[in-house]
Design an enzyme around this catalytic site. Structure first.
Site, PDB file in Angstrom:
ATOM      1  N   TYR A  96     -11.968 -40.421  31.055  1.00  0.00           N
ATOM      2  CA  TYR A  96     -12.955 -39.434  31.479  1.00  0.00           C
ATOM      3  C   TYR A  96     -14.311 -40.122  31.599  1.00  0.00           C
ATOM      4  CZ  TYR A  96     -14.543 -34.636  32.200  1.00  0.00           C
ATOM      5  OH  TYR A  96     -15.020 -33.479  32.763  1.00  0.00           O
ATOM      6  N   TYR A 287     -13.124 -29.993  42.873  1.00  0.00           N
ATOM      7  CA  TYR A 287     -13.402 -30.103  41.446  1.00  0.00           C
ATOM      8  C   TYR A 287     -12.239 -30.714  40.670  1.00  0.00           C
ATOM      9  CZ  TYR A 287     -10.625 -25.789  40.868  1.00  0.00           C
ATOM     10  OH  TYR A 287      -9.614 -24.849  40.859  1.00  0.00           O
ATOM     11  N   GLY A 288     -11.217 -31.161  41.385  1.00  0.00           N
ATOM     12  CA  GLY A 288     -10.078 -31.803  40.745  1.00  0.00           C
ATOM     13  C   GLY A 288      -9.204 -32.469  41.780  1.00  0.00           C
TER      14      GLY A 288
END
Length: 375
Positions: A96, A287-288
């Site tokens: 991340y 967003y992904g």
């Protein structure tokens, strides 16, 4: 915070010698006694800790952490519940973009009850329910001590699991609906990944604001049941990807206006389907990327439709001095929960069964609802 608890975590990889490794990271009695006599301390805490990045089911373990000093502006919170989000897993894996320094306690959002207060704290009382807002690293532990500015008081009548999960997925849905197209009642949106938690929130928040939704799901076993579930949440139209393998998907719109805004969390062909629905000058927000496939856009989409491609990352938005706005939106979302206008499936799991919940969150036990740890 320069605390005994931080020293404990650092001791995991030998940087400090406050603790004897043979004593399972518990403090020496003499050290604890001296510190407790000189300051107000929190209770000891149980925590899920990882010492280095890697597979979450391999690198996490449950340990006991010692008390922490409660300074005059601090609030000691007894955690009630915290979810296991995909981003939590990615932080543990080390992939991340923003993550705490290891060794670290897992978790990023949750809800707790005020246990005790520093002498200068105002506006909070023992027994109040609070959430870290913006969210904060280290929520997978039974007691947390942080400055009062971190905590946002909420209604104690809120269902615990919704209070614990409101800050990441529902807030992502709300921000994307409000930040990119100036939508108003009667407008429409289109999205893929509609069965995801964010997707379900988009459907319901849009419905509450009079915005219609076109939703795209994967072709898989149980797709008819998924379609009915989304319809019950307020979806206007739900299509599988194979249904949209036609030249003109807008023939499916009937009386729904062409959407100005689309949301993509899948990538690949699913993103192309979102683009096909958008009206002239429309915007797709990514967003992904669950498929791990790139987004391909035709030249004509740019030249003749003037489409825009944008991205959204909630953590970046919250890091830009948005604390007060964030809290107002959380109150709005929890209001929708109270009104029965925002719902999603979750499973509360006892903290002692953390690794079972983690296995479910990792998909090792098949499709599962959102896992929420109950302390």
């Amino acid at each position: 915070m320069a605390s005994v608890r931080l020293a404990t975590l650092k001791a995991l990889h030998g940087s400090l010698s406050i603790f004897n490794p043979s004593q399972s990271l518990m403090p020496r009695t003499q050290t604890y006694t001296v510190r407790a006599l000189s300051a107000t301390m929190s209770p000891p805490s149980s925590a899920v800790v990882y010492e280095h990045h890697g597979p979450p089911d391999s690198v996490t373990r449950l340990i006991e952490l010692p008390p922490v000093e409660i300074k005059q502006n601090d609030v000691c919170v007894k955690m009630l519940a915290a979810p296991i989000n995909p981003s939590d897993i990615n932080r543990i894996e080390g992939v991340y973009p923003v993550r705490p320094q290891v060794p670290a306690v897992g978790g990023y959002e949750g809800v707790g009850e005020v246990h005790s207060l520093g002498s200068a704290v105002r506006g909070l009382s023992p027994g109040d329910w609070v959430i870290p807002s913006p969210p904060s690293f280290g929520t997978w532990q039974t007691y947390i001590v942080k400055d009062q500015s971190v905590w946002h008081k909420i209604d104690k009548n809120t269902p615990m699991e919704y209070a614990a999960t409101v800050t990441v997925n529902p807030l992502t849905a709300l921000r994307m609906l409000e930040d990119f197209a100036g939508l108003k009642s009667g407008d429409s949106i289109v999205q893929n990944g509609a069965t995801s938690m964010v997707g379900q929130c988009i459907i319901q928040i849009a419905r509450a604001q009079g915005i219609r939704s076109i939703n795209i799901t994967r072709d898989r076993a149980g797709s008819d049941e998924a379609k009915e579930k989304l319809k019950k949440l307020g979806a206007d139209e739900v299509f599988t990807e194979s249904q949209l393998e036609v030249k003109n998907v807008k023939d499916f719109l009937a009386n729904i206006p062409e959407p100005a805004l689309g949301f993509n969390c899948v990538g690949g062909n699913a993103a192309s389907l979102v683009l096909k629905f958008l009206r002239q000058g429309g915007t797709m927000v990514t967003y992904g990327g669950m498929s791990k496939k790139p987004i391909t856009v035709s030249t004509s989409s740019f030249i003749f439709k003037d489409l825009s491609l944008r991205g959204f990352w909630l953590q970046k938005w919250m890091n830009s001095d948005k604390a007060e706005e964030c809290r107002r939106m959380i109150d709005y979302l929890l209001g929708l929960v109270h009104e029965g206008k925002l719902t999603y499936e979750m499973e509360l799991v006892p903290f002692n069964d953390f690794h079972t919940a983690l296995d479910k969150a990792l998909g090792k036990l098949g499709s599962q609802p959102k896992q929420v740890i109950k302390f």
